[in-house]
Enzyme design. Structure first.
Site, short mmCIF file in Angstrom:
data_model
loop_
_atom_site.label_atom_id
_atom_site.label_comp_id
_atom_site.label_asym_id
_atom_site.label_seq_id
_atom_site.Cartn_x
_atom_site.Cartn_y
_atom_site.Cartn_z
N HIS A 193 42.85 33.72 56.32
CA HIS A 193 41.58 33.84 55.63
C HIS A 193 40.68 34.82 56.39
O HIS A 193 40.96 35.20 57.51
CB HIS A 193 40.90 32.47 55.52
N GLU A 201 37.80 34.77 57.90
CA GLU A 201 37.25 34.43 59.22
C GLU A 201 38.33 34.52 60.30
O GLU A 201 38.09 35.04 61.39
CB GLU A 201 36.68 33.01 59.19
N CYS A 235 39.19 27.09 57.95
CA CYS A 235 38.40 28.11 58.66
C CYS A 235 37.29 27.47 59.47
O CYS A 235 36.89 28.01 60.51
CB CYS A 235 37.83 29.10 57.66
N ALA A 287 40.41 45.65 19.86
CA ALA A 287 40.05 47.02 19.51
C ALA A 287 39.71 47.05 18.03
O ALA A 287 40.38 46.42 17.22
CB ALA A 287 41.21 47.97 19.80
N THR A 290 50.92 37.00 16.28
CA THR A 290 51.00 38.35 16.85
C THR A 290 52.41 38.67 17.30
O THR A 290 52.91 39.79 17.11
CB THR A 290 50.02 38.47 18.03
N LEU A 301 53.65 42.99 26.08
CA LEU A 301 52.61 42.42 26.94
C LEU A 301 52.81 42.77 28.42
O LEU A 301 52.41 42.02 29.30
CB LEU A 301 52.53 40.89 26.77
N GLU A 324 44.70 38.50 24.22
CA GLU A 324 44.88 39.71 23.42
C GLU A 324 45.48 39.37 22.05
O GLU A 324 46.16 40.17 21.44
CB GLU A 324 45.79 40.68 24.18
#
Length: 344
Positions: A55, A57, A90, A159, A201, A209, A272
């Protein structure tokens, strides 16, 4: 004497910048850390590179000798975690390093990972939270939304023509937008953990995709393909050749599917699908960002980008806040966020 919180604005913004170097994909947030000496000079910097890596830190502390870390101030974009997963907490690493002060922007909302600030205080470390919190929230907004709501952050894309049509009367839609807009879509796919469409679709368009580059090559990052609906994907469908395993939900329960994807580690979902799927996400209030590609063309006819949203009067319209408008060739890409349904 404790410096005012504004004294940490510059190093905090540097922590945000460092955080942005890490991957935005997967379960973990992007985090940056700046370690300061007592004279406010920078001792070391670090950031989180992805699941299983140190991480921010710990990454910063590792750049110093143990005798150089005592008395430092750690400026971190997110509250240090107090959780043992693939890596240790951390909070414990900072305590063992002898850090005297920790400054962070955003509290960690994770059920397992939160609590670092309190543990640090119990160990005698001075803690200051909320520094540039709004900027910090914006920097990791998708991860925060996902963690707080226990579902992926949803980006809905479509679109359309200027008159709001996503296809001609015969269903053909390739191509409404130009090449620059279409390539931008591929880049956005690669920036999400998963991509979702409906069975309609799949059966109508046989989409792959995948996320591809200008030359048609597969990009390094590929979204997990997800199909919403009960019908099976045909054996010869392009989706079955996707580089990642296909997820067939066998369900129309959007909320249930989102919960399952969250459990799978999906934090960013690119939707989508066609008008039916898109409208359902909008109607349920499950869209966080709208990504709209608008082409300077007129089509007319019945093939609207969205269907029924449950809006009966103008007072019920779903208002959005536009956050960005970018020209892409002759097209425009518009990024917007949901506000709330206005009242009459």
């Amino acid at each position: 004497m404790t410096p005012p919180s504004s004294a940490y604005d510059a190093p905090m913004r540097r922590a945000f910048e460092l955080a942005g170097r890490g991957t935005s994909l997967g379960r973990n947030p992007q985090v940056g850390c700046v370690l300061l000496r007592s004279d406010s000079s920078v001792a070391a910097e670090g950031w989180h590179r992805g699941s299983g890596t140190p991480h921010a830190e710990v990454d910063a502390l590792a750049r110093l000798r143990p005798d150089e870390t005592r008395g430092l101030t750690a400026v971190v974009s997110l509250e240090p975690c107090d959780h043992t997963g693939l890596t240790g907490p951390c909070s414990e690493a900072l305590i063992e390093a002898g850090v005297s002060r920790v400054v962070y922007a955003v509290a960690d909302p994770g059920e397992a990972s939160s609590g670092g600030a309190e543990r640090l205080r119990r160990a005698g470390v001075e803690v200051l939270g909320g520094v540039l919190a709004e900027e910090g929230e914006e920097a990791i907004r998708p991860w925060l939304v996902a963690t707080r709501s226990r579902r992926p952050f949803v980006t809905l894309k479509w679109a359309s023509s200027l008159d709001g049509r996503s296809a001609a009367a015969d269903g053909s839609s390739q191509w409404i937008t130009g090449t620059a807009a279409r390539q931008h879509v591929h880049e956005r796919r690669a920036a999400h953990d998963a991509i979702l469409v409906g069975t309609g679709t799949v059966l109508a368009d046989d989409p792959s995709l995948t996320a591809r580059g200008d030359a048609g090559e597969l990009l390094h990052e590929q979204p997990l393909p997800v199909v919403l609906g009960r019908r099976r994907v045909p054996e010869g469908a392009a989706l079955r050749r996707h580089p990642r395993p296909l997820v067939e939900t066998g369900s129309r329960d959007v909320a249930g599917v989102l919960s399952d994807l969250f459990d799978r580690g999906v934090r960013r979902l690119f939707v989508e699908g066609g008008p039916t799927v898109a409208s359902e996400f909008v109607r349920l209030g499950l869209v966080d960002d709208y990504l709209l590609y608008l082409a300077p063309t007129l089509i007319g006819g019945p093939r609207a980008a969205l269907g029924d949203l449950g809006v009966e009067t103008i007072g019920e319209q779903i208002r959005l806040t536009t956050t960005r408008i970018t020209p892409l060739g002759d097209d425009l890409v518009i990024v917007a966020r949901a506000q709330h349904r206005s009242t009459p």
